[in-house]
Write an enzyme that holds these catalytic residues in place. Structure first.
Site, PDB file in Angstrom:
ATOM      1  N   GLU A   1       1.602   1.372  -1.728  1.00 55.42           N
ATOM      2  CA  GLU A   1       0.575   2.262  -2.263  1.00 55.42           C
ATOM      3  C   GLU A   1      -0.726   1.516  -2.552  1.00 55.42           C
ATOM      4  O   GLU A   1      -1.822   2.042  -2.355  1.00 55.42           O
ATOM      5  CB  GLU A   1       1.105   2.946  -3.526  1.00 55.42           C
ATOM      6  CG  GLU A   1       2.297   3.849  -3.232  1.00 55.42           C
ATOM      7  CD  GLU A   1       2.934   4.442  -4.477  1.00 55.42           C
ATOM      8  OE1 GLU A   1       2.212   4.667  -5.467  1.00 55.42           O
ATOM      9  OE2 GLU A   1       4.153   4.680  -4.468  1.00 55.42           O
TER      10      GLU A   1
ATOM     11  N   HIS B   1       8.440   0.716  -5.287  1.00 53.97           N
ATOM     12  CA  HIS B   1       8.738   1.677  -4.230  1.00 53.97           C
ATOM     13  C   HIS B   1       7.437   1.983  -3.503  1.00 53.97           C
ATOM     14  O   HIS B   1       6.366   1.553  -3.919  1.00 53.97           O
ATOM     15  CB  HIS B   1       9.346   2.965  -4.800  1.00 53.97           C
ATOM     16  CG  HIS B   1       8.401   3.772  -5.632  1.00 53.97           C
ATOM     17  ND1 HIS B   1       8.077   3.427  -6.931  1.00 53.97           N
ATOM     18  CD2 HIS B   1       7.689   4.889  -5.351  1.00 53.97           C
ATOM     19  CE1 HIS B   1       7.212   4.312  -7.407  1.00 53.97           C
ATOM     20  NE2 HIS B   1       6.959   5.209  -6.467  1.00 53.97           N
TER      21      HIS B   1
ATOM     22  N   ASP C   1      -1.568   5.704 -12.019  1.00 53.96           N
ATOM     23  CA  ASP C   1      -0.138   5.814 -11.730  1.00 53.96           C
ATOM     24  C   ASP C   1       0.605   5.540 -13.038  1.00 53.96           C
ATOM     25  O   ASP C   1      -0.020   5.336 -14.085  1.00 53.96           O
ATOM     26  CB  ASP C   1       0.251   4.834 -10.618  1.00 53.96           C
ATOM     27  CG  ASP C   1       1.452   5.299  -9.814  1.00 53.96           C
ATOM     28  OD1 ASP C   1       2.111   6.275 -10.230  1.00 53.96           O
ATOM     29  OD2 ASP C   1       1.748   4.693  -8.773  1.00 53.96           O
TER      30      ASP C   1
END
Length: 281
Positions: free
Chosen positions: A134, A115, A8
């Site tokens: 996530e 987020h 990421d």
């Protein structure tokens, strides 16, 4: 030994703002270099620890961020989207371990660029009643595929979140969150050295013995619930068989963990078609 790296961008060394991680951002191209070099540190450590095959999945945003010509020559790269398994595309039980590089904390956390998949649009998510982002969904899905997560790098909030799911996962904090778009940065050379050393140690331990998972795979069926900012998104998702509404803005689905992870990808595509919000509004 096969090693899988999910990369990421928000938790990469030196990056703190949307300008660093979005294609239109003024510092995005520099951010791509930073991301590639953090991943290279993990690749180098994994190779020195005994990895013989490394697959890297570009898991951020457009999934076209890593620079192939700068990526370590011993690693294969999955680039682009859509991908049925998104951040875990290509992972199967043949891999010995997952390394998570550049990860961020879930929605509502004080972490840097925190987020859950869609920034402002997803307010909260729950897996079997537990708040999840996530990190937790990736961990649970990898466990369902019988592959342990061995390493996570990101800010201190992301590292703390991983520890809530599995205390045996090695974490490397590359920055300390000061706010959602501000951080105290660890020197880049030091951060990458720490990532490399941690990757080496995790893979070397697996090479020498059998690393046990501290958290058992989720027992199917699992329940995934997602609360959206927009009631319109929730309403449209009811058109998917098996999706039910918990309240006006929250939908849920029950099934096998791997199937729910794939289903979430469909949720995101539907939501993206209905909203115009950027990921960090």
């Amino acid at each position: 030994m096969k090693v899988y790296i999910s990369a990421d961008m928000e938790g990469i060394s030196g990056l703190v703002d949307a300008e660093d991680v979005q294609p239109a951002g003024s510092d995005y191209e520099r951010g791509r270099v930073m991301m590639t070099e953090d991943v290279n540190a993990a690749i180098s450590g994994a190779l020195s620890g005994g990895a013989t095959d490394i697959l890297v999945n570009d898991a951020h945003g457009p999934m076209r961020n890593l620079l192939p010509d700068r990526l370590h020559q011993r690693a294969r790269l999955i680039k682009g989207r859509p991908k049925p398994m998104s951040m875990l595309e290509g992972l199967d039980s043949d891999f010995a371990v997952v390394l998570c590089i550049g990860f961020h904390a879930r929605a509502g956390s004080p972490g840097v660029m925190s987020h859950s998949f869609m920034g402002h649009e997803i307010e909260d998510m729950w897996l079997n009643g537990q708040l999840v982002g996530e990190i937790g969904l990736l961990h649970a899905t990898a466990a369902a595929l019988n592959v342990p997560v061995g390493l996570l790098s990101g800010d201190d909030a992301a590292c703390a979140e991983m520890a809530q799911w599995d205390t045996d996962v090695t974490t490397v904090s590359v920055k300390l969150a000061r706010d959602r778009f501000a951080a105290e940065l660890r020197p880049v050379v030091e951060a990458r050295a720490a990532i490399q050393a941690a990757a080496h140690n995790v893979v070397a331990e697996l090479s020498a013995s059998s690393r046990e998972q501290s958290q058992s795979p989720p027992v199917d069926p699992c329940t995934l619930a997602v609360r959206w900012q927009s009631a319109a998104v929730a309403t449209h998702l009811l058109g998917i068989p098996g999706v039910t509404m918990r309240d006006a803005r929250t939908v849920e689905a029950v099934g096998k963990m791997v199937d729910l992870y794939r289903l979430l990808g469909i949720f995101l595509r539907v939501a993206a078609s209905l909203t115009n919000q950027g990921p960090y509004c």
